[in-house]
Scaffold this motif. Structure first.
Motif, PDB file in Angstrom:
ATOM      1  N   SER A 236       0.838  -1.197   0.000  1.00 28.05           N
ATOM      2  CA  SER A 236       0.000   0.000   0.000  1.00 28.05           C
ATOM      3  C   SER A 236       0.869   1.241   0.000  1.00 28.05           C
ATOM      4  O   SER A 236       2.070   1.166   0.287  1.00 28.05           O
ATOM      5  N   GLY A 237       0.252   2.368  -0.347  1.00 26.37           N
ATOM      6  CA  GLY A 237       1.004   3.615  -0.473  1.00 26.37           C
ATOM      7  C   GLY A 237       0.226   4.806   0.056  1.00 26.37           C
ATOM      8  O   GLY A 237      -0.992   4.753   0.202  1.00 26.37           O
TER       9      GLY A 237
ATOM     10  N   ASN B 226      -6.505   9.170   6.709  1.00 30.05           N
ATOM     11  CA  ASN B 226      -5.395   8.289   6.319  1.00 30.05           C
ATOM     12  C   ASN B 226      -5.131   7.264   7.416  1.00 30.05           C
ATOM     13  O   ASN B 226      -4.871   6.088   7.143  1.00 30.05           O
TER      14      ASN B 226
ATOM     15  N   ALA C  44      -6.528   3.647   6.557  1.00 30.71           N
ATOM     16  CA  ALA C  44      -5.430   2.868   5.982  1.00 30.71           C
ATOM     17  C   ALA C  44      -4.359   2.497   7.014  1.00 30.71           C
ATOM     18  O   ALA C  44      -4.202   1.321   7.355  1.00 30.71           O
TER      19      ALA C  44
ATOM     20  N   VAL D 270       4.551   7.603  -1.586  1.00 28.08           N
ATOM     21  CA  VAL D 270       4.507   7.699  -3.052  1.00 28.08           C
ATOM     22  C   VAL D 270       4.755   9.135  -3.524  1.00 28.08           C
ATOM     23  O   VAL D 270       3.842   9.863  -3.912  1.00 28.08           O
TER      24      VAL D 270
ATOM     25  N   HIS E  38       3.691   9.931  -7.138  1.00 26.19           N
ATOM     26  CA  HIS E  38       2.279  10.291  -7.250  1.00 26.19           C
ATOM     27  C   HIS E  38       2.032  11.730  -6.793  1.00 26.19           C
ATOM     28  O   HIS E  38       1.192  12.429  -7.353  1.00 26.19           O
TER      29      HIS E  38
ATOM     30  N   TYR F 283      -2.229   8.588 -13.484  1.00 22.97           N
ATOM     31  CA  TYR F 283      -1.941   8.214 -12.094  1.00 22.97           C
ATOM     32  C   TYR F 283      -2.339   6.769 -11.750  1.00 22.97           C
ATOM     33  O   TYR F 283      -1.553   6.024 -11.158  1.00 22.97           O
TER      34      TYR F 283
ATOM     35  N   MET G  57      -0.184   3.547 -10.104  1.00 20.95           N
ATOM     36  CA  MET G  57      -0.638   2.863  -8.882  1.00 20.95           C
ATOM     37  C   MET G  57      -0.717   1.342  -9.107  1.00 20.95           C
ATOM     38  O   MET G  57      -0.301   0.546  -8.257  1.00 20.95           O
TER      39      MET G  57
ATOM     40  N   ILE H 268       1.772  -1.825  -7.210  1.00 21.91           N
ATOM     41  CA  ILE H 268       1.307  -3.064  -6.573  1.00 21.91           C
ATOM     42  C   ILE H 268       1.859  -4.284  -7.311  1.00 21.91           C
ATOM     43  O   ILE H 268       2.412  -5.211  -6.713  1.00 21.91           O
TER      44      ILE H 268
ATOM     45  N   VAL I 213      -4.362  -5.317  -0.934  1.00 26.71           N
ATOM     46  CA  VAL I 213      -4.056  -3.893  -0.859  1.00 26.71           C
ATOM     47  C   VAL I 213      -4.998  -3.205   0.134  1.00 26.71           C
ATOM     48  O   VAL I 213      -6.167  -2.947  -0.178  1.00 26.71           O
TER      49      VAL I 213
ATOM     50  N   GLN J  98     -10.205   4.450  -2.764  1.00 29.93           N
ATOM     51  CA  GLN J  98      -9.275   3.851  -3.730  1.00 29.93           C
ATOM     52  C   GLN J  98      -9.856   2.630  -4.458  1.00 29.93           C
ATOM     53  O   GLN J  98      -9.191   2.018  -5.287  1.00 29.93           O
TER      54      GLN J  98
ATOM     55  N   ALA K 182     -14.348   3.032   9.654  1.00 30.68           N
ATOM     56  CA  ALA K 182     -13.933   4.370   9.229  1.00 30.68           C
ATOM     57  C   ALA K 182     -13.164   4.289   7.917  1.00 30.68           C
ATOM     58  O   ALA K 182     -12.161   4.957   7.724  1.00 30.68           O
TER      59      ALA K 182
ATOM     60  N   LYS L  47      -6.653  16.125   2.495  1.00 25.18           N
ATOM     61  CA  LYS L  47      -5.552  17.080   2.694  1.00 25.18           C
ATOM     62  C   LYS L  47      -5.795  18.353   1.911  1.00 25.18           C
ATOM     63  O   LYS L  47      -5.332  19.416   2.291  1.00 25.18           O
TER      64      LYS L  47
HETATM   65  P1  TYM Z   1      -3.706   8.951  -0.277  1.00 30.12           P
HETATM   66  O1  TYM Z   1      -2.325   9.458  -0.040  1.00 30.12           O
HETATM   67  O2  TYM Z   1      -4.739   9.912  -0.760  1.00 30.12           O
HETATM   68  O3  TYM Z   1      -4.271   8.279   1.019  1.00 30.12           O
HETATM   69  C1  TYM Z   1      -3.554   7.258   1.712  1.00 30.12           C
HETATM   70  C2  TYM Z   1      -4.545   6.240   2.235  1.00 30.12           C
HETATM   71  O4  TYM Z   1      -5.500   6.886   3.098  1.00 30.12           O
HETATM   72  C3  TYM Z   1      -6.811   6.560   2.660  1.00 30.12           C
HETATM   73  N1  TYM Z   1      -7.690   7.721   2.880  1.00 30.12           N
HETATM   74  C4  TYM Z   1      -8.821   7.683   3.584  1.00 30.12           C
HETATM   75  N2  TYM Z   1      -9.436   6.678   4.251  1.00 30.12           N
HETATM   76  C5  TYM Z   1     -10.572   6.976   4.903  1.00 30.12           C
HETATM   77  N3  TYM Z   1     -11.135   8.215   4.920  1.00 30.12           N
HETATM   78  C6  TYM Z   1     -10.559   9.251   4.257  1.00 30.12           C
HETATM   79  N4  TYM Z   1     -11.097  10.470   4.288  1.00 30.12           N
HETATM   80  C7  TYM Z   1      -9.337   9.007   3.553  1.00 30.12           C
HETATM   81  N5  TYM Z   1      -8.505   9.780   2.825  1.00 30.12           N
HETATM   82  C8  TYM Z   1      -7.500   8.975   2.412  1.00 30.12           C
HETATM   83  C9  TYM Z   1      -6.685   6.260   1.182  1.00 30.12           C
HETATM   84  O5  TYM Z   1      -7.743   5.452   0.740  1.00 30.12           O
HETATM   85  C10 TYM Z   1      -5.345   5.566   1.141  1.00 30.12           C
HETATM   86  O6  TYM Z   1      -5.493   4.195   1.445  1.00 30.12           O
HETATM   87  N6  TYM Z   1      -3.456   6.586  -4.684  1.00 30.12           N
HETATM   88  C11 TYM Z   1      -3.203   6.449  -3.266  1.00 30.12           C
HETATM   89  C12 TYM Z   1      -1.764   6.108  -2.931  1.00 30.12           C
HETATM   90  C13 TYM Z   1      -1.193   4.939  -3.662  1.00 30.12           C
HETATM   91  C14 TYM Z   1      -1.500   3.569  -3.430  1.00 30.12           C
HETATM   92  C15 TYM Z   1      -0.682   2.843  -4.340  1.00 30.12           C
HETATM   93  C16 TYM Z   1      -2.366   2.920  -2.556  1.00 30.12           C
HETATM   94  C17 TYM Z   1      -0.267   4.991  -4.656  1.00 30.12           C
HETATM   95  N7  TYM Z   1       0.040   3.732  -5.068  1.00 30.12           N
HETATM   96  C18 TYM Z   1      -0.749   1.453  -4.400  1.00 30.12           C
HETATM   97  C19 TYM Z   1      -2.403   1.524  -2.630  1.00 30.12           C
HETATM   98  C20 TYM Z   1      -1.610   0.805  -3.527  1.00 30.12           C
HETATM   99  C21 TYM Z   1      -3.525   7.757  -2.592  1.00 30.12           C
HETATM  100  O7  TYM Z   1      -3.549   8.802  -3.188  1.00 30.12           O
HETATM  101  O8  TYM Z   1      -3.656   7.672  -1.238  1.00 30.12           O
END
Ligand code: TYM
Length: 332
Positions: free
Chosen positions: A6-7, A18, A22, A40, A43, A126, A130, A134, A142, A148, A182, A197
């Motif tokens: 995961s990232g 986050n 996650a 990441v 990204h 993007y 991703m 993986i 994941v 996601q 959550a 964010k």
């Molecule tokens: P990112 O950086 O936006 O968020 C990281 C992780 O936090 C989770 N998340 C949330 N979960 C619950 N409620 C929320 N409000 C919330 N905001 C964020 C996201 O679901 C994530 O798990 N594309 C991904 C990063 C990525 C990735 C990957 C993930 C890049 N490569 C490969 C898995 C596998 C992202 O932008 O996460």
């Protein structure tokens, strides 16, 4: 043992979404999985990042992940730009994924909005990167937040098309792990928007480095409705802000909405917000303190990331080399 990948993006301070959606699950999965966790940064630059800040944000996020309980002895922790295999596979996937598939991505539509002609092409492709993150490790599980889900479906489509086009059962199917009450933490100001964010109102987001007073204030000011808490989950219907706060409480106490409402149903939000704020402070303050402690020793932190990257590379390199062989690249 199943391999997990995961990232998380170093595009700002990590927040409660986050953590609950996650990172907390990542920590738990370390016990019985082979886990690879990645900051990441490739990204992150799909939208503008101040070059003077990006390296510090990457370090800061790595420190926060360690402070949350990622154990570099049990898992790999590294930053994406340090392992070129991601980029090599991402290019192949740029040539496997179809425009129509990417055009359907709701996150791109939301992020690009009216600026569709002005956003970077990286933001559009993007999800291909991703998928490469993986699949470069042949990871099969994941753990992510609910937002996601669509990207992981796309990753499975890419894997299948690659296998079909190149006539090999090479990439495995990916199983999303969207866990707990959550998996989608909402904005504290608008129960219809996810906590993010990029939200302009700082009041809507609890950051992992917020101090106790800030957390208490943000929770006190969180939008709610005038009704008391219901005594069962059906009563949360049509009350997204109430549902969000109850979900956060449930995640922090490792229960579910029903258990929280059995305990707190009938209370007004004033009283409930107080206990919720106390709970958040008890969870997040030690994480903030430990993050600061780790950041004070950047040599150790950088050593952990360097070590993680070399180990990650050793796993990804032969997998990506085989993908390149299947594609037909000359190897001399
Ligand atoms: P990112 O950086 O936006 O968020 C990281 C992780 O936090 C989770 N998340 C949330 N979960 C619950 N409620 C929320 N409000 C919330 N905001 C964020 C996201 O679901 C994530 O798990 N594309 C991904 C990063 C990525 C990735 C990957 C993930 C890049 N490569 C490969 C898995 C596998 C992202 O932008 O996460």
């Amino acid at each position: 043992m199943q391999r997990i990948f995961s990232g998380i993006q170093p595009s700002g301070v990590p927040h409660l979404g986050n953590y609950l959606g996650a990172v907390r699950n990542w920590v738990r999965l370390q016990q019985d999985h082979d886990c690879i966790y990645c900051v990441v940064d490739l990204h992150a630059i799909t939208v503008w990042q101040d070059p003077k800040e990006l390296a510090n944000q990457t370090r800061g996020l790595a420190a926060a992940l360690l402070a949350c309980g990622i154990d570099p002895k049990a898992s790999l922790l590294f930053h994406q730009s340090a392992v070129y295999a991601h980029l090599r596979l991402a290019w192949i996937f740029n040539c496997v994924a179809r425009m129509g598939w990417l055009n359907r991505m709701t996150q791109f539509k939301e992020k690009a909005g009216k600026e569709r002609e002005n956003v970077s092409t990286g933001l559009f492709t993007y999800p291909n990167l991703m998928a490469a993150d993986i699949l470069a490790y042949h990871a099969t599980r994941v753990p992510v937040g609910d937002d996601q889900r669509q990207h992981l479906e796309l990753a499975n489509d890419i894997a299948q098309k690659f296998n079909h086009d190149y006539g090999a059962e090479f990439f495995p199917a990916i199983e999303p792990m969207i866990l707990g009450p959550a998996a989608r933490v909402m904005s504290l100001r608008d129960g219809s928007k996810k906590m993010s964010k990029s939200d302009a109102s700082g009041q809507s987001v609890i950051n992992l480095n917020d101090d106790a007073d800030t957390i208490a204030l943000k929770i006190r000011r969180a939008k709610t409705d005038p009704e008391p808490l219901p005594s069962e989950p059906a009563g949360l219907e049509g009350r997204p802000e109430a549902r969000n706060l109850v979900g956060i409480y449930a995640a922090l106490t490792d229960t579910d909405h029903a258990a929280v409402l059995r305990e707190h149903g009938g209370k007004g939000f004033g009283a409930f917000k107080q206990v919720l704020a106390d709970l958040l402070v008890a969870h997040l303050s030690p994480i903030a303190a430990e993050t600061q402690r780790l950041l004070a020793d950047s040599a150790t932190l950088d050593g952990i990331l360097h070590d993680g990257a070399r180990k990650a590379e050793a796993i990804a390199e032969p997998i990506v080399a085989e993908a390149e062989r299947l594609v037909g690249f000359l190897k001399v």
